[in-house]
Design a protein around this motif. Structure first.
Motif, short mmCIF file in Angstrom:
data_model
loop_
_atom_site.label_atom_id
_atom_site.label_comp_id
_atom_site.label_asym_id
_atom_site.label_seq_id
_atom_site.Cartn_x
_atom_site.Cartn_y
_atom_site.Cartn_z
N LYS A 102 0.83 -1.21 0.00
CA LYS A 102 0.00 0.00 0.00
C LYS A 102 0.86 1.25 0.00
CE LYS A 102 -4.22 -1.80 2.14
NZ LYS A 102 -5.16 -1.69 3.28
N GLU A 103 1.95 1.21 0.75
CA GLU A 103 2.84 2.37 0.81
C GLU A 103 3.49 2.64 -0.54
OE1 GLU A 103 6.50 4.11 3.59
OE2 GLU A 103 5.98 1.97 3.65
N ARG A 104 3.81 1.58 -1.26
CA ARG A 104 4.39 1.74 -2.59
C ARG A 104 3.40 2.31 -3.59
NH1 ARG A 104 7.78 -3.90 -3.70
NH2 ARG A 104 9.42 -3.59 -2.12
N ASN A 105 2.11 2.05 -3.37
CA ASN A 105 1.05 2.58 -4.23
C ASN A 105 1.23 2.14 -5.69
OD1 ASN A 105 -1.33 4.05 -4.70
ND2 ASN A 105 -0.18 5.86 -5.31
N GLU A 106 1.59 0.88 -5.87
CA GLU A 106 1.77 0.31 -7.21
C GLU A 106 0.70 -0.70 -7.58
OE1 GLU A 106 6.51 0.22 -8.03
OE2 GLU A 106 5.73 -1.37 -6.75
N ILE A 107 0.26 -1.46 -6.59
CA ILE A 107 -0.68 -2.57 -6.83
C ILE A 107 -1.84 -2.45 -5.86
CG2 ILE A 107 -0.94 -5.09 -6.92
CD1 ILE A 107 2.15 -5.23 -7.18
#
Length: 338
Positions: A102-107
């Protein structure tokens, strides 16, 4: 699109379809999955599941249009192999892994009991995968376009008048008032590298004296640096790519005004340059369409449009590469692959 479940998440989601607090939304999410997704469940074989899980699997697979596979370990190494899961939905039992993704906001990813809420994000209007928004009402100079809180790894922005209008007058100031606003909102908290690809038209004028084509394009290097500065100093700088298609070469009306991301396609009736620097609307368009790629047909439509864009972009890079910009280390074969 593929949805991955850890077995514990699959059981939790199944329970939500009969829970009075979740049932309505969970049934809508279940219908979305059955009609549009391939499903992979991180579990051993059907025969090795206990009887309760076997019942849930049997009921779930009834009516699924795509494939349903039990594949033990299919959600392993998500963090190290995130490229393999881009554009998918992940439901994982490990809280730390979910938090990191979630922190990466990629998937698009959720933990135990978040399944219905996460899947509901793919609906854009009520329980539909399409929404129509109005300029001046839903979309204003203050509240410009957005990606509906959906994660992304890549943006493809296609607009023939993005940097030059139909009369050849520079749109660079208007670009800053519109597109840069979108990018600023998206990149401010981005902690991973993304691709931002612009496809637009560039007017070329033939000079009979020098026997060369003159172009009046923007200062791409300056614009690239401006975009890179939108991310935090500690975050990876985006790959920024400009493809300047010469006027009259390849680009077509039916696919010249779109924004693509991993989970969404935005289609505009006119250029994405809606507002001037004072916030006044300068576009003759009235509506903008948003399509969630969780719908199988919308996803296929996007793939077909991107194929056409890829064709004339490759043509441009090959024949007019000096007017374009791409990082030397970037793999052009991946430009339009989501």
């Amino acid at each position: 699109m593929t949805c991955y479940f850890d077995l514990e998440n699959f059981v939790a989601f199944s329970k939500q379809t009969i829970d009075k607090d979740y049932r309505k939304n969970a049934i809508q999410a279940l219908s979305l999955l059955k009609d549009n997704f391939n499903i992979k469940i991180n579990s051993k074989s059907y025969d090795e599941c206990d009887e309760y899980v076997q019942i849930l699997l049997t009921e779930f697979t009834d009516g699924v249009e795509g494939e349903v596979d039990l594949e033990f370990g299919c959600t392993a190494n998500v963090l190290r192999q995130s490229n393999s899961f881009k554009g998918s939905i992940l439901f994982l039992q490990d809280k730390e892994t979910v938090s990191t993704i979630k922190e990466r906001n990629e998937i698009l990813c959720g933990g135990i009991s978040e399944e219905t809420d996460i899947l509901s994000m793919l609906f854009l209007h009520k329980n539909k995968c399409h929404s129509e928004e109005f300029l001046g009402k839903n979309i204003t100079a203050k509240n410009y376009l957005n990606l509906k809180n959906l994660p992304f790894t890549k943006l493809v922005i296609v607009d023939r008048y993005l940097l030059k209008n139909k009369d050849g007058i520079s749109n660079i100031d208007f670009f800053e008032a519109n597109i840069l606003k979108l990018l600023k909102d998206l990149l401010a908290s981005k902690k991973t590298r993304v691709d931002i690809i612009f496809v637009y038209q560039l007017k070329k004028t033939y000079d009979p004296v020098t026997k060369t084509h003159l172009t009046d394009g923007p200062e791409i290097s300056k614009l690239t640096e401006t975009i890179k500065k939108l991310v935090d100093k500690r975050s990876p700088k985006p790959n920024v790519i400009f493809i300047a298609v010469p006027t009259g070469k390849q680009i077509k009306d039916e696919h010249d005004r779109h924004i693509f991301s991993d989970y969404l396609r935005i289609k505009s009736g006119g250029s994405f340059i809606y507002f001037n620097n004072e916030g006044e609307m300068i576009s003759s368009s009235t509506t903008v369409d948003f399509y969630s790629l969780s719908d199988r047909q919308y996803a296929e439509n996007s793939i077909n449009i991107l194929k056409k864009i890829e064709e004339y972009s490759n043509y441009t890079l090959k024949n007019y590469g000096s007017d374009c910009y791409m990082p030397s280390t970037y793999n052009s074969d991946e430009m339009f692959k989501f």
